[in-house]
Design an enzyme around this catalytic site. Structure first.
Site, mmCIF file in Angstrom:
data_model
loop_
_atom_site.group_PDB
_atom_site.id
_atom_site.type_symbol
_atom_site.label_atom_id
_atom_site.label_comp_id
_atom_site.label_asym_id
_atom_site.label_seq_id
_atom_site.Cartn_x
_atom_site.Cartn_y
_atom_site.Cartn_z
ATOM 1 N N GLU A 241 0.848 -1.195 0.000
ATOM 2 C CA GLU A 241 0.000 0.000 0.000
ATOM 3 C C GLU A 241 0.880 1.240 0.000
ATOM 4 O O GLU A 241 1.537 1.558 0.998
ATOM 5 C CB GLU A 241 -0.922 0.020 1.224
ATOM 6 C CG GLU A 241 -1.838 1.240 1.185
ATOM 7 C CD GLU A 241 -2.781 1.356 2.367
ATOM 8 O OE1 GLU A 241 -2.940 0.378 3.097
ATOM 9 O OE2 GLU A 241 -3.347 2.446 2.544
ATOM 10 N N LYS A 373 -8.564 -15.022 15.935
ATOM 11 C CA LYS A 373 -8.719 -14.610 14.530
ATOM 12 C C LYS A 373 -10.159 -14.276 14.139
ATOM 13 O O LYS A 373 -10.587 -14.525 13.007
ATOM 14 C CB LYS A 373 -8.157 -15.686 13.581
ATOM 15 C CG LYS A 373 -6.692 -16.005 13.865
ATOM 16 C CD LYS A 373 -6.149 -17.126 13.035
ATOM 17 C CE LYS A 373 -4.727 -17.423 13.453
ATOM 18 N NZ LYS A 373 -4.145 -18.570 12.787
ATOM 19 N N ASP A 449 1.586 -14.245 12.672
ATOM 20 C CA ASP A 449 0.447 -14.825 11.967
ATOM 21 C C ASP A 449 -0.439 -13.675 11.491
ATOM 22 O O ASP A 449 -1.086 -13.003 12.303
ATOM 23 C CB ASP A 449 -0.324 -15.741 12.937
ATOM 24 C CG ASP A 449 -1.431 -16.518 12.230
ATOM 25 O OD1 ASP A 449 -1.892 -16.050 11.178
ATOM 26 O OD2 ASP A 449 -1.821 -17.577 12.746
ATOM 27 N N HIS A 547 -2.389 10.353 -1.384
ATOM 28 C CA HIS A 547 -2.604 9.013 -1.951
ATOM 29 C C HIS A 547 -2.462 9.027 -3.459
ATOM 30 O O HIS A 547 -1.978 8.069 -4.050
ATOM 31 C CB HIS A 547 -3.971 8.457 -1.536
ATOM 32 C CG HIS A 547 -3.881 7.639 -0.286
ATOM 33 N ND1 HIS A 547 -3.916 6.276 -0.293
ATOM 34 C CD2 HIS A 547 -3.694 8.014 1.000
ATOM 35 C CE1 HIS A 547 -3.774 5.826 0.948
ATOM 36 N NE2 HIS A 547 -3.651 6.872 1.749
#
Ligand code: ADP
Length: 562
Positions: A241, A373, A449, A547
């Protein structure tokens, strides 16, 4: 002439051949001591000059009535040179002619058998080759031959299961190579662009990834220095990104210029919550009371802690749903993120409890009250992994000069966006601008993770004007940062290098858990920097502009093939 007959091998094709281990198209003439054009010139000149000389001598002999078969020494040498140069020229052009026939036949045979054929390619036409795949045509061959070719065929036919290649071959790289080739044939899709070489497949065996066919490359940027608790850290962030690293870096600069940030670890405990069922709710309640009785804690922790020398049971929380009991065990896990460790401890306790509660039916070692998660209030409220708070006082002039906004603008935006806006949205732990961005990027760089970014990104960002309204007090409170510096992906070469950069690689020598706690602190410090910078960009109305600069290149995306 030789240029026309020996097409130049493009550097791209040469690289591909070298990388895939396929030999280039070697010809006998490559062994000549002189450049090809010079050798050709010598033999052409020799052939025509001796031919001219012999014709001349032939005419003289006819005129003088000398028998043609009577040869002088010079004529003998000329005849010999003529034959030699003729053989060379015939060989040169003849071999090329024959070779062109052979390669054409091979190509056709390969296509008929559906084999993958390596083609000499124009670097500008790789897209055309990809479209060959899309149309189901045969594709590129990495370097399968002989025995390998047979194994690939067996995998394609299903005779050898793809998952068994590592154990069958005893060579992880070759297993990945063959699996990849078989996959390409089965799908008629190219994996070109997904690298195979340059990775240690042994290091992931039985630990990180099954059935590998390559690896994905993610760029790593550096934000910092992050000045946290009196130390400087260069923070590695793996991301695609645009703007993210630059923005976090700007936040680090503002923190640095204001004297740094302070971080405190509030709690450190990984959780696992099995679900067990009883014949009645009454029996489930009896186990709940037993587990929550402080008098039983010591004996339970002795059983639990047998799982590892680093596992230390911290507490047990229970929740009942009818006859079902959810038991949330929390334990410290040293420098490991700790899921394996805590699961082993839980299994020990369940086995132990079965003696006193034989009617207990273990439905699952994980009953989702853990909660791993998934967004869940239990993590947001009780914490999971490391619970951390990080703060800094950003000076008013730094807010103006570095962040290009004002203290009141930031405070107001934080109130309306991160607090009120998130409340209206019904957020669960999402009272921040983009904590997940920073958490995910550091997680990927350091071998955490990535799926645990869900609860690890729970964060409430607070902003308040202090020192008579001149400065900005900013803080991030993150109750469930789940990180480790041993186990899982942390031992892989690239991830290990990023941990090393932060000085938290492996197990801490001073005290178990110090490295993973420091990593959690760094994550929160980087989140603080990211929050500051993004909030400032929004407050100053710069978000879209920046951006457009960093996140949208000027490439014409219509030219990028799908
Ligand atoms: P996780 O529990 O996060 O899935 P693993 O079980 O894969 O992690 O790795 C933890 C392993 O590392 C355990 O076998 C543990 O004994 C070992 N270990 C070595 N040093 C440490 C340490 N300082 N803290 C925690 N575990 C450690």
């Amino acid at each position: 002439m030789d240029i026309r007959r020996r097409p130049r091998k493009s550097s791209h094709a040469a690289r591909c051949s070298a990388a895939s281990g396929v030999h280039s198209d070697t010809k006998a003439s490559d062994a000549l001591p002189l450049p090809l054009y010079l050798t050709n010139a010598v033999f052409f000149t020799l052939f025509f000059s001796v031919a001219y000389f012999l014709l001349h001598r032939w005419r003289d002999k006819i005129r003088n009535s000398t028998p043609l078969h009577v040869l002088t020494l010079s004529e003998l040498a000329a005849v010999f040179s003529l034959i030699a140069s003729f053989i060379y020229l015939l060989g040169f052009f003849g071999i090329d002619f024959v070779q062109s026939f052979i390669s054409r036949n091979e190509l056709e045979a390969g296509e008929v058998r559906g084999r993958f054929v390596l083609r000499e390619e124009d670097p500008d036409r790789t897209d055309a080759r990809c479209s060959d795949f899309a149309m189901g045509r045969p594709a590129i061959n990495p370097s399968c031959s002989g025995e390998d070719e047979d194994i690939v065929k067996s995998v394609v036919s299903g005779e050898i299961p793809s998952y068994s290649l590592e154990s069958k071959l005893g060579d992880c790289f070759k297993a990945a190579q063959i699996r990849r080739e078989a996959l390409q044939r089965l799908t008629s899709r190219s994996l070109e662009g997904l690298p195979l070489e340059g990775f240690d497949y042994d290091s992931i065996l039985g630990q990180c990834c099954e059935m590998p066919v390559g690896y994905v490359q993610i760029p790593v940027g550096i934000a910092g220095p992050l000045f946290l608790n009196g130390c400087e850290y260069s923070v590695p962030m793996a991301t695609t990104e645009g703007c993210l690293v630059a923005s976090t870096n700007r936040g680090c600069k503002a923190i640095y210029a204001s004297g740094g940030a302070t971080c405190v670890i509030l709690r450190d405990g990984m959780t696992r919550a099995p679900v067990v069922r009883f014949p009645s709710a009454k029996r489930a309640a009896e186990l709940k009371f037993f587990l929550e009785d402080p008098l039983n804690f010591d004996s339970l922790s002795v059983v639990f802690n047998k799982s590892s020398r680093f596992a230390r049971l911290l507490r047990i929380q229970c929740a009942i749903a009818g006859k079902n009991l959810y038991i949330r065990f929390s334990c410290s896990t040293g420098d490991a993120m700790g899921m394996n460790m805590v699961s082993k401890g839980v299994q020990n306790v369940l086995d132990f409890l079965q003696n006193d509660f034989p009617d207990m039916d273990v439905i699952g070692i994980s009953g989702n009250f853990c909660s791993d998660k998934k967004p869940a209030a239990v993590n947001w409220i009780e914490g999971r992994g490391k619970s951390v708070v990080c703060e800094s006082i950003i000076k008013g002039d730094v807010v103006t000069k570095v962040l290009k906004t004002t203290v009141p603008a930031l405070v107001e935006l934080n109130m309306l966006k991160n607090l009120t806006g998130s409340a209206i949205a019904g957020a669960l732990g999402g009272f921040n601008a983009h904590a997940a961005n920073i958490v995910s990027a550091i997680f990927i760089a350091t071998g955490q993770d990535p799926a645990q970014n869900i609860e690890s990104s729970h964060c409430i960002t607070m902003m308040e004007a202090v020192n008579n309204g001149d400065d900005l007090h900013v803080s991030v409170t993150m109750p469930s940062i789940e990180v480790g510096t041993v186990g899982g992906g942390t031992q892989l070469a690239s991830q290990s290098a990023c941990l090393n950069l932060l000085g938290v690689k492996g197990a801490s020598n001073e005290s178990p858990g110090a490295n993973s706690r420091l990593l959690a602190s760094i994550v929160s410090g980087a989140v603080l920097a990211g929050e500051l910078s993004l909030m400032s960009a929004i407050a100053a109305g710069q978000l879209v502009k920046s951006h457009m600069k960093y996140n949208r290149s000027s490439k014409d995306i219509t030219k990028i093939g799908s």
